[in-house]
Motif scaffolding. Structure first.
Motif, mmCIF file in Angstrom:
data_model
loop_
_atom_site.group_PDB
_atom_site.id
_atom_site.type_symbol
_atom_site.label_atom_id
_atom_site.label_comp_id
_atom_site.label_asym_id
_atom_site.label_seq_id
_atom_site.Cartn_x
_atom_site.Cartn_y
_atom_site.Cartn_z
ATOM 1 N N GLY A 48 0.782 -1.223 0.000
ATOM 2 C CA GLY A 48 0.000 0.000 0.000
ATOM 3 C C GLY A 48 0.811 1.268 0.000
ATOM 4 N N GLU A 49 2.111 1.179 -0.305
ATOM 5 C CA GLU A 49 2.951 2.379 -0.356
ATOM 6 C C GLU A 49 2.476 3.310 -1.472
ATOM 7 N N ILE A 50 2.542 4.610 -1.207
ATOM 8 C CA ILE A 50 2.253 5.578 -2.245
ATOM 9 C C ILE A 50 3.559 5.932 -2.958
ATOM 10 N N LEU A 51 3.452 6.456 -4.185
ATOM 11 C CA LEU A 51 4.651 6.683 -4.989
ATOM 12 C C LEU A 51 5.656 7.592 -4.289
ATOM 13 N N ILE A 104 10.937 9.407 -1.155
ATOM 14 C CA ILE A 104 11.467 9.745 0.159
ATOM 15 C C ILE A 104 12.521 8.726 0.590
ATOM 16 N N HIS A 105 12.212 7.456 0.433
ATOM 17 C CA HIS A 105 13.160 6.396 0.798
ATOM 18 C C HIS A 105 14.479 6.561 0.045
ATOM 19 N N ASP A 106 14.391 6.809 -1.264
ATOM 20 C CA ASP A 106 15.596 6.963 -2.074
ATOM 21 C C ASP A 106 16.376 8.211 -1.700
ATOM 22 N N ALA A 107 15.656 9.305 -1.406
ATOM 23 C CA ALA A 107 16.330 10.553 -1.053
ATOM 24 C C ALA A 107 17.057 10.428 0.289
ATOM 25 N N LEU A 108 16.431 9.793 1.259
ATOM 26 C CA LEU A 108 17.058 9.666 2.575
ATOM 27 C C LEU A 108 18.318 8.824 2.505
ATOM 28 N N ARG A 109 18.298 7.740 1.735
ATOM 29 C CA ARG A 109 19.518 6.930 1.662
ATOM 30 C C ARG A 109 20.587 7.574 0.794
ATOM 31 N N ALA A 110 20.207 8.567 -0.010
ATOM 32 C CA ALA A 110 21.207 9.324 -0.765
ATOM 33 C C ALA A 110 21.887 10.377 0.095
ATOM 34 N N GLY A 111 21.221 10.812 1.194
ATOM 35 C CA GLY A 111 21.821 11.806 2.071
ATOM 36 C C GLY A 111 20.922 12.962 2.459
ATOM 37 N N PHE A 112 19.793 13.147 1.799
ATOM 38 C CA PHE A 112 18.864 14.216 2.178
ATOM 39 C C PHE A 112 18.377 13.972 3.602
ATOM 40 N N ASP A 113 18.173 15.075 4.350
ATOM 41 C CA ASP A 113 17.764 14.913 5.742
ATOM 42 C C ASP A 113 16.516 15.712 6.106
ATOM 43 N N LYS A 114 15.857 16.300 5.114
ATOM 44 C CA LYS A 114 14.615 17.038 5.370
ATOM 45 C C LYS A 114 13.646 16.785 4.229
ATOM 46 N N VAL A 115 12.365 16.621 4.564
ATOM 47 C CA VAL A 115 11.330 16.425 3.558
ATOM 48 C C VAL A 115 10.275 17.510 3.742
ATOM 49 N N LEU A 140 6.922 -1.842 -9.495
ATOM 50 C CA LEU A 140 7.317 -1.716 -8.097
ATOM 51 C C LEU A 140 7.471 -3.076 -7.430
ATOM 52 N N GLN A 141 6.576 -3.992 -7.731
ATOM 53 C CA GLN A 141 6.670 -5.339 -7.170
ATOM 54 C C GLN A 141 7.997 -5.987 -7.551
ATOM 55 N N LYS A 142 8.406 -5.802 -8.803
ATOM 56 C CA LYS A 142 9.669 -6.371 -9.271
ATOM 57 C C LYS A 142 10.858 -5.763 -8.533
ATOM 58 N N LEU A 143 10.800 -4.468 -8.248
ATOM 59 C CA LEU A 143 11.892 -3.806 -7.534
ATOM 60 C C LEU A 143 12.008 -4.332 -6.105
ATOM 61 N N HIS A 144 10.879 -4.571 -5.463
ATOM 62 C CA HIS A 144 10.908 -5.172 -4.120
ATOM 63 C C HIS A 144 11.498 -6.576 -4.180
ATOM 64 N N GLU A 145 11.060 -7.352 -5.144
ATOM 65 C CA GLU A 145 11.532 -8.731 -5.257
ATOM 66 C C GLU A 145 13.027 -8.793 -5.558
ATOM 67 N N TYR A 174 14.278 -2.468 -2.834
ATOM 68 C CA TYR A 174 13.564 -1.926 -1.689
ATOM 69 C C TYR A 174 13.294 -3.032 -0.684
ATOM 70 N N PRO A 175 13.243 -2.682 0.607
ATOM 71 C CA PRO A 175 12.936 -3.683 1.635
ATOM 72 C C PRO A 175 11.470 -4.121 1.514
ATOM 73 N N PRO A 176 11.084 -5.171 2.236
ATOM 74 C CA PRO A 176 9.695 -5.629 2.167
ATOM 75 C C PRO A 176 8.679 -4.524 2.467
ATOM 76 N N SER A 177 8.998 -3.638 3.400
ATOM 77 C CA SER A 177 8.126 -2.508 3.710
ATOM 78 C C SER A 177 8.970 -1.247 3.839
ATOM 79 N N LEU A 178 8.501 -0.151 3.247
ATOM 80 C CA LEU A 178 9.226 1.123 3.341
ATOM 81 C C LEU A 178 8.981 1.823 4.654
ATOM 82 N N ARG A 179 8.015 1.361 5.420
ATOM 83 C CA ARG A 179 7.561 2.123 6.595
ATOM 84 C C ARG A 179 8.202 1.659 7.899
ATOM 85 N N ASN A 180 9.023 0.609 7.840
ATOM 86 C CA ASN A 180 9.678 0.119 9.050
ATOM 87 C C ASN A 180 10.931 0.910 9.384
#
Length: 304
Positions: free
Chosen positions: A29-32, A37-48, A289-294, A298-304
């Protein structure tokens, strides 16, 4: 480096047929925008910074409130801010037509974010997927920009950004020596099943390898006075009763380029862009997106 991800999420999503910015599209149920956000944070961004309509606040708190407990890849806490794109931020000299309900476009949206931006930042659409590599690339480039006069963007190939389900608007770019030479906002680009693309406004075929802007820009805070001056000039030039006219960021950048007040480096991403312009695009995006998770991108859930 302290830097912000600014997400333009106040659009109405009229062509999509719903609020596509908050449509649960991922396996859980993740929104786009959560992928951005996930990609930006692991790149180094620290504010959304979320640019939303006021009536979206409660819904957004529920969707992305967990970000306040998130940390960046190097352990810094993530800042979260919400700003509103509404008519209260329109200059007082302009009389808003009673019939107008539509926001004033991406220049106006970005101006609304000014109070929350305190360093280098990139700005994106909420309903686009830009890819992991794109955020790493633009984060590194932001660290090289001069305090004023220099900006950057991530460019994508036109053939990878169109939809078979209807026309799309793209900023068609001319690039010279790695710099943006010009940008033309092209409003009705149609992709056909045989792969060819046509600008329906001019009935001109377009090269599938053309670089286009997907509103993935990198700026310094010094851009805001130019944005304000451009937006005010736009409003002063509107005819009475203009209820749909929008002040668009690619057009503004193009004018700054012509005037010699800005240079824009054009970055290339190895990742595939995809988005949901039309409701019919949803199934393909969900499959991607399903393929990218598999694949472990991306981890199983982006919200953990």
């Amino acid at each position: 480096m302290h830097s912000s991800l600014v997400i333009m999420a106040a659009g109405l999503g009229s062509r999509y047929g719903g609020s596509k910015q908050v449509d649960g599209i991922g396996p859980n149920g993740e929104i786009l925008m959560e992928y951005s956000i996930h990609d930006a944070l692991r790149a180094g961004f620290d504010k959304v910074v979320f640019i939303i309509k006021p009536e979206m606040q409660e819904m957004m708190d529920g969707l992305v409130g967990y970000l306040k407990q998130k940390k960046t890849a190097d352990g810094r806490p993530v800042e979260v801010a919400f700003v509103y794109q509404d008519f209260t931020s329109v200059p007082s000299f302009y009389r808003i037509p009673e019939e107008r309900t539509k926001p004033f476009g991406t220049v106006h949206a970005l101006l609304c974010a000014e109070p929350a931006v305190d360093g280098p930042f990139c700005v994106i659409n909420a309903d686009d997927y830009y890819g992991v590599d794109a955020y790493r690339t633009i984060y590194e480039e932001l660290g090289k920009l001069a305090p004023s006069g220099e900006s950057t963007m991530v460019g994508y190939l036109l053939k990878n950004t169109a939809s078979l389900h209807g026309t799309v608007s793209r900023g068609v770019c001319k690039v010279k020596d790695g710099k943006l030479d010009s940008i033309q906002e092209t409003l009705k680009i149609q992709l056909y099943p045989d792969g060819h693309l046509t600008d329906l406004d001019t009935n001109t075929d377009l090269d599938p390898e053309t670089v286009v802007s997907m509103n993935f820009w990198g700026f310094m805070p010094s851009i805001f006075p130019a944005l304000r001056a451009y937006f005010e000039a736009f409003l002063r030039g509107l005819p009475d009763g203009a209820v749909k006219a929008e002040c668009l960021l690619p057009v503004m950048v193009g004018e700054e380029l012509k005037a010699g007040r800005m240079t824009v480096s054009v970055l290339n991403s190895r990742d595939k862009w995809f988005g949901m312009t039309y409701h019919e695009d949803r199934a393909l995006v969900a499959e991607d997106l399903q393929k990218l998770h598999e694949a472990g991108v991306y981890p199983p859930s982006l919200r953990n």
